[in-house]
Design a protein around this motif. Structure first.
Motif, PDB file in Angstrom:
ATOM      1  N   ASN A  47       0.825  -1.202   0.000  1.00  0.00           N
ATOM      2  CA  ASN A  47       0.000   0.000   0.000  1.00  0.00           C
ATOM      3  C   ASN A  47       0.868   1.264   0.000  1.00  0.00           C
ATOM      4  OD1 ASN A  47       0.867  -0.486   2.647  1.00  0.00           O
ATOM      5  ND2 ASN A  47      -0.774   0.769   3.508  1.00  0.00           N
ATOM      6  N   THR A  94      -4.475   2.947  -0.422  1.00  0.00           N
ATOM      7  CA  THR A  94      -5.741   2.284  -0.113  1.00  0.00           C
ATOM      8  C   THR A  94      -5.483   0.857   0.373  1.00  0.00           C
ATOM      9  OG1 THR A  94      -5.998   1.532  -2.382  1.00  0.00           O
ATOM     10  CG2 THR A  94      -7.024   3.627  -1.802  1.00  0.00           C
ATOM     11  N   VAL A  95      -6.224   0.479   1.399  1.00  0.00           N
ATOM     12  CA  VAL A  95      -6.030  -0.848   1.962  1.00  0.00           C
ATOM     13  C   VAL A  95      -7.316  -1.276   2.679  1.00  0.00           C
ATOM     14  CG1 VAL A  95      -4.973   0.142   4.050  1.00  0.00           C
ATOM     15  CG2 VAL A  95      -4.528  -2.227   3.469  1.00  0.00           C
ATOM     16  N   SER A  96      -7.742  -2.506   2.394  1.00  0.00           N
ATOM     17  CA  SER A  96      -8.921  -3.068   3.056  1.00  0.00           C
ATOM     18  C   SER A  96      -8.842  -4.571   2.869  1.00  0.00           C
ATOM     19  CB  SER A  96     -10.212  -2.539   2.421  1.00  0.00           C
ATOM     20  OG  SER A  96     -10.366  -3.080   1.121  1.00  0.00           O
ATOM     21  N   TYR A 155       2.479  -4.221   4.167  1.00  0.00           N
ATOM     22  CA  TYR A 155       1.504  -3.256   4.674  1.00  0.00           C
ATOM     23  C   TYR A 155       2.263  -2.197   5.468  1.00  0.00           C
ATOM     24  CZ  TYR A 155      -1.764  -1.084   7.861  1.00  0.00           C
ATOM     25  OH  TYR A 155      -2.466  -0.153   8.589  1.00  0.00           O
ATOM     26  N   HIS A 203       1.876   0.917   7.919  1.00  0.00           N
ATOM     27  CA  HIS A 203       0.816   1.437   8.767  1.00  0.00           C
ATOM     28  C   HIS A 203       0.686   2.964   8.665  1.00  0.00           C
ATOM     29  CE1 HIS A 203      -2.127   1.277  11.878  1.00  0.00           C
ATOM     30  NE2 HIS A 203      -1.471   2.140  12.625  1.00  0.00           N
ATOM     31  N   SER A 253      -5.464   3.840   8.477  1.00  0.00           N
ATOM     32  CA  SER A 253      -5.793   2.463   8.109  1.00  0.00           C
ATOM     33  C   SER A 253      -5.607   1.523   9.294  1.00  0.00           C
ATOM     34  CB  SER A 253      -4.902   2.019   6.942  1.00  0.00           C
ATOM     35  OG  SER A 253      -3.546   2.095   7.321  1.00  0.00           O
ATOM     36  N   SER A 254      -6.198   0.324   9.180  1.00  0.00           N
ATOM     37  CA  SER A 254      -6.039  -0.681  10.219  1.00  0.00           C
ATOM     38  C   SER A 254      -5.171  -1.812   9.698  1.00  0.00           C
ATOM     39  CB  SER A 254      -7.405  -1.225  10.631  1.00  0.00           C
ATOM     40  OG  SER A 254      -7.224  -2.469  11.278  1.00  0.00           O
TER      41      SER A 254
END
Lengths: 320, 320
Positions: free
Chosen positions: B152, B201-203, B227, B229, B233-234
């Protein structure tokens, strides 16, 4: 708030660094994300941070530099250490750099040469960037490259010695007086020559006496203290010995950096907390401690060679 | 209990590894401290661990090998991956090795050549030893060196791409179908070519779709999922996507390893816990993820070239 400022072309890496500094307990000063550098560029930022009294060390994530000549000139005027990672050295990486920030990655050799001339410490991996920034942020620059290593585990001290040689640091011969002092506090079968191996024994008294002896040895420019956790020992007393020595160094305005390596994960946590609160740079493996120290030494060598007349700022105790 | 067994001439490093495995949540099988090898030596131990059904990967800390020829012969009969660090390569280190365990460190080049011939993966630093053992302990060996990178954050994916090239891994061209699938779930300004950059964007859905597309791409042998952080975002949903894919891989007996890199220290903890419980090897910086993957690939290449007829053991899901 600490003294590390970070100029990054990747906003997400800036955020990652911010989180990392929370982990290590070492404060961050400024994070500046430049992206594609439409209006501000590195030259402006370097000059700004050089004049910023709260910045002690500048870390950079670089994909490309636009005004190369101006950049080098600006950097050469900077007294503060600059540590940089430059990406896009691979073919795929360079392509991704262009798609990411529109930068031209350029010849990797040209960047290496330019960085070297300007006194920028180029590191290869992100760990090293953060590790070096941490060491600069809370330890003084040593006068030379003569290193002493103290460890309670033989394997770890040998790993550190190997890495010292790889980084051209000198594992110095201790004076007979120092060896005599050390001999008094370690078992007979342990090693009182550098690297010092206490053969498992560890206590506040042992570490305190040895670190003091090393600090008083005129041959020694910098000290690496390693603790390997075992179920028979506590990680806290040796950490307290390190912090106590650092406080003495600050008082005495000593220029001998002390770098720590507490190995053994969860078992060392309480000791690591003591090191953090004492602003001692600590690393989980010996190689990272040695590499970080090597950056301090290389920067001092650069100042000695190139920036004659530029005094070293006293960064002792700047963090906290 | 896991599948990593460790033969070490340094007892304290053995203890440190044991603590480290508690941290990473990956179990350790056996730790054997050999010291000065008065009665048992590496040849016996290698043979023993080769026949030990609970050992999947052998890690070694070596100061010196006594019966060189026998050792090489024994290793060549072993199908399991062996990762080793060999110290005493420096002058001071060799001296300390002799005082530590009485071993003769010997010529470093001779060790390198012998290890290479025998198919031992020699690593330079302790981090790499543990990192590689972790990857071997819970991922299958890939069929080739064609790697896909999902991130991301642009900077982190470029760092990974650079390291891939350094390790001779190939950042593979994705098929048009894969790129089309990826294009559907990422913003228009993001990159659907390898390395894939979702531009922040991350999901669960985005990572899940992309990882699946990469897994179904016949060009791809191994997947690195990064990923970074951010406060927006989570760290958990992308971790869940990785673990879900791994479960599917185990079911399908797929040989595509998935290696994770969750960057950002404390902020990623909850995501890292999910990765641990799903037995996904996770590393704090991209370079370490790439190096660990590179060990899997090199071991498979060695098996292909030298140990023809020796099938790959299925190590999928061995941990937990």
């Amino acid at each position: 708030p600490g003294s590390i400022s970070f100029i990054t072309q990747s906003g997400s890496l800036g955020l990652a660094l911010a989180e990392w500094t929370i982990d290590t307990g070492i404060g961050l000063c400024k994070v500046i994300s430049t992206g594609n550098k439409a209006d501000v560029d590195d030259v402006d930022l370097i000059e700004y941070l050089n004049n910023d009294p709260s910045t002690g060390v500048i870390a950079m994530y670089v994909e490309g530099i636009k005004r190369g000549r101006d950049f080098i000139d600006a950097v050469r005027r900077v007294r503060k250490p600059i540590v940089a990672i430059k990406t896009g050295r691979s073919k795929r990486g360079a392509k991704a750099v262009f798609s990411h920030t529109g930068s031209i990655a350029g010849s990797d050799e040209v960047y290496s040469a330019a960085f070297r001339q300007a006194g920028i410490l180029r590191v290869d991996i992100i760990d090293e960037l953060f590790d070096a920034a941490l060491a600069f942020s809370c330890q003084p620059l040593p006068s030379g490259n003569n290193v002493a290593i103290l460890s309670n585990g033989g394997g770890a001290s040998i790993v550190a010695a190997d890495e010292c040689e790889r980084q051209s640091l000198n594992i110095v011969d201790l004076t007979p007086e120092t060896r005599e002092k050390i001999k008094k506090v370690i078992p007979q079968f342990a090693s009182n020559s550098n690297p010092i191996d206490t053969a498992g024994t560890v206590s506040f008294e042992i570490y305190d006496n040895i670190i003091k002896a090393l600090h008083d040895d005129p041959n020694v420019d910098a000290i690496i203290v390693i603790y390997v956790h075992t179920t028979m020992s506590s990680a806290m007393p040796p950490a307290e010995a390190v912090v106590e020595m650092k406080l003495k160094c600050i008082k005495a305005k000593s220029r001998k950096p002390i770098i720590a390596c507490w190995m053994g994960g969860a078992g060392t946590e309480e000791g690591v907390e003591i090191l953090k609160s004492g602003c001692i740079p600590n690393y989980p493996v010996p190689e990272r401690a040695v590499k970080a120290l090597s950056c301090l030494i290389k920067h001092q060598e650069f100042l000695d060679k190139v920036k004659i007349g530029v005094g070293q700022e006293d960064k002792m105790g700047r963090c906290k």
